[in-house]
Scaffold this active site. Structure first.
Site, PDB file in Angstrom:
ATOM      1  N   CYS A   1       0.889  -1.126   0.007  1.00 23.94           N
ATOM      2  CA  CYS A   1      -0.124  -0.042  -0.138  1.00 23.94           C
ATOM      3  C   CYS A   1       0.839   1.129  -0.023  1.00 23.94           C
ATOM      4  O   CYS A   1       0.490   2.300  -0.506  1.00 23.94           O
ATOM      5  CB  CYS A   1      -1.015  -0.080   1.097  1.00 23.94           C
ATOM      6  SG  CYS A   1      -0.062   0.315   2.997  1.00 23.94           S
ATOM      7  N   ASP A   2       2.240   1.305   0.496  1.00 23.20           N
ATOM      8  CA  ASP A   2       2.813   2.485   0.334  1.00 23.20           C
ATOM      9  C   ASP A   2       2.969   3.151  -0.985  1.00 23.20           C
ATOM     10  O   ASP A   2       3.333   4.118  -1.136  1.00 23.20           O
ATOM     11  CB  ASP A   2       4.129   2.042   1.238  1.00 23.20           C
ATOM     12  CG  ASP A   2       4.363   1.069   2.466  1.00 23.20           C
ATOM     13  OD1 ASP A   2       3.429   0.451   2.592  1.00 23.20           O
ATOM     14  OD2 ASP A   2       5.262   1.213   3.094  1.00 23.20           O
ATOM     15  N   ALA A   3       3.151   2.034  -2.200  1.00 20.72           N
ATOM     16  CA  ALA A   3       3.448   2.338  -3.196  1.00 20.72           C
ATOM     17  C   ALA A   3       2.359   3.378  -3.757  1.00 20.72           C
ATOM     18  O   ALA A   3       2.664   4.142  -4.560  1.00 20.72           O
ATOM     19  CB  ALA A   3       3.466   1.170  -4.196  1.00 20.72           C
TER      20      ALA A   3
END
Length: 369
Positions: A158-160
């Site tokens: 999800c950081d992406a």
């Protein structure tokens, strides 16, 4: 924004009380701005004097520079823009070599913003080529994280969604070519369909956490991971045209996440690293909290979030964040690099934490103005 909303915001940020005249309102607004700018500059300047052992185009720095660019746009402080211009010249406006990794795209965001200030096409020539490579390949995205040898070529964690989608959106602004928005849109929803838990209004960090449970048998939703996402949503929505077909879908996800997060705010105004299990790591954390403060302030300013519910949440978050800022300007209680909830301490700092704080401060200034 209505006059009444402006007065409400200023009152909530500066303090409570009745305004006796337009001059009193202006005085309180000026006081509020001065205080936010003072804190913004203190954190920015401390961070500029303290490095980590990474290339300055690494994602740690890229996330900091997204905040520094926002600080420049909100304050007009030329030093902050000059810092990014000097960085770009040093690295010839290039990313790191792992060009398919979303983390490498973080630095594209401040580089593109700098281009929009200066207008030299050489500043985006390489980064445009990098994003064009993504668009040119026709292979189907594989967003599995576990047991996937190509997991870092797609948005599998999800950081992406903070690192890469806003870079595509900003390249659309720089070039006017909608292909960058269309790629971003397609791949956001591929990743979201896989990682988003609609029942909770939160994102799993990656598929390793689908069945995992916290110490107290709660689902594991990582604070900073969700901070990356809602921060990315705000940055994309800032650019996405009002008539873009899926804009309502982005707005709906943003509002749902913001409401879920508001309900999880702790008494000190911040959030714990494990969003649903505050008992496992009870000390509240700065980086995820700063992203939440930023995104919620952006949402109120853009009339997506209910002001009566969210202004108090934002006020408490900003107050809580500043309790984690040392007198020198170090933002502490920042969880170190990781992928799941972990313990933190007052001495923990990171560039991306300061970047998130600067985003929040800059957005508060915009909200007041």
């Amino acid at each position: 924004m209505s006059k009444g909303l402006k007065q409400f915001i200023i009152l909530m940020i500066v303090g409570s009380g009745m305004l006796s005249s337009p001059w009193a309102l202006q005085a309180q607004k000026v006081a509020a701005n001065k205080e936010v700018i003072k804190q913004l500059e203190k954190v920015a300047d401390w961070q500029l004097q303290h490095d980590k052992p990474h290339e300055k185009i690494y994602w740690h720095y890229g996330a900091f520079y997204t905040g520094l660019m926002a600080a420049y746009e909100a304050t007009g402080n030329q030093r902050y823009l000059d810092e990014i211009l000097d960085l770009g010249k040093k690295y010839k406006w290039k990313t790191r070599d792992n060009v398919f990794h979303a983390d490498a795209h973080t630095i594209i965001q401040p580089f593109t913003d700098a281009f929009l200030q200066v207008g030299d096409s050489a500043m985006i020539a390489y980064t445009q080529w990098v994003l064009d490579m993504h668009i040119a390949r026709q292979s189907k995205a594989d967003v599995r994280h576990e047991n996937n040898p190509y997991k870092f070529e797609w948005w599998t964690w999800c950081d992406a969604l903070y690192m890469s989608p806003p870079a595509f959106a900003k390249m659309y602004v720089a070039t006017g070519d909608q292909k960058y928005l269309d790629y971003m849109n397609e791949h956001w929803w591929i990743s979201s369909d896989y990682l988003y838990d609609e029942s909770e209004g939160l994102f799993y960090r990656d598929d390793r956490f689908f069945e995992a449970k916290s110490k107290n048998e709660e689902k594991i939703f990582w604070s900073r991971g969700n901070g990356w996402v809602i921060g990315g949503l705000a940055r994309v929505l800032e650019i996405l045209p009002k008539d873009y077909p899926t804009r309502p879908k982005f707005e709906q996800q943003f509002v749902q996440m913001a409401n879920s997060l508001a309900d999880l705010q702790q008494k000190d105004g911040l959030w714990t690293t494990s969003l649903l299990d505050a008992e496992e790591f009870p000390i509240t954390e700065s980086s995820g909290s700063a992203f939440f403060c930023y995104a919620m302030a952006w949402g109120v300013r853009n009339d997506l979030l209910d002001q009566e519910k969210f202004i108090p949440v934002i006020k408490k978050a900003w107050k809580g964040l500043n309790k984690h800022v040392s007198k020198e300007g170090m933002l502490g209680y920042v969880q170190q690099v990781g992928s799941k909830p972990e313990a933190i301490s007052a001495d923990d700092w990171q560039l991306y934490g300061s970047g998130a704080y600067l985003l929040a401060a800059a957005e508060l200034l915009k909200l007041q103005d």
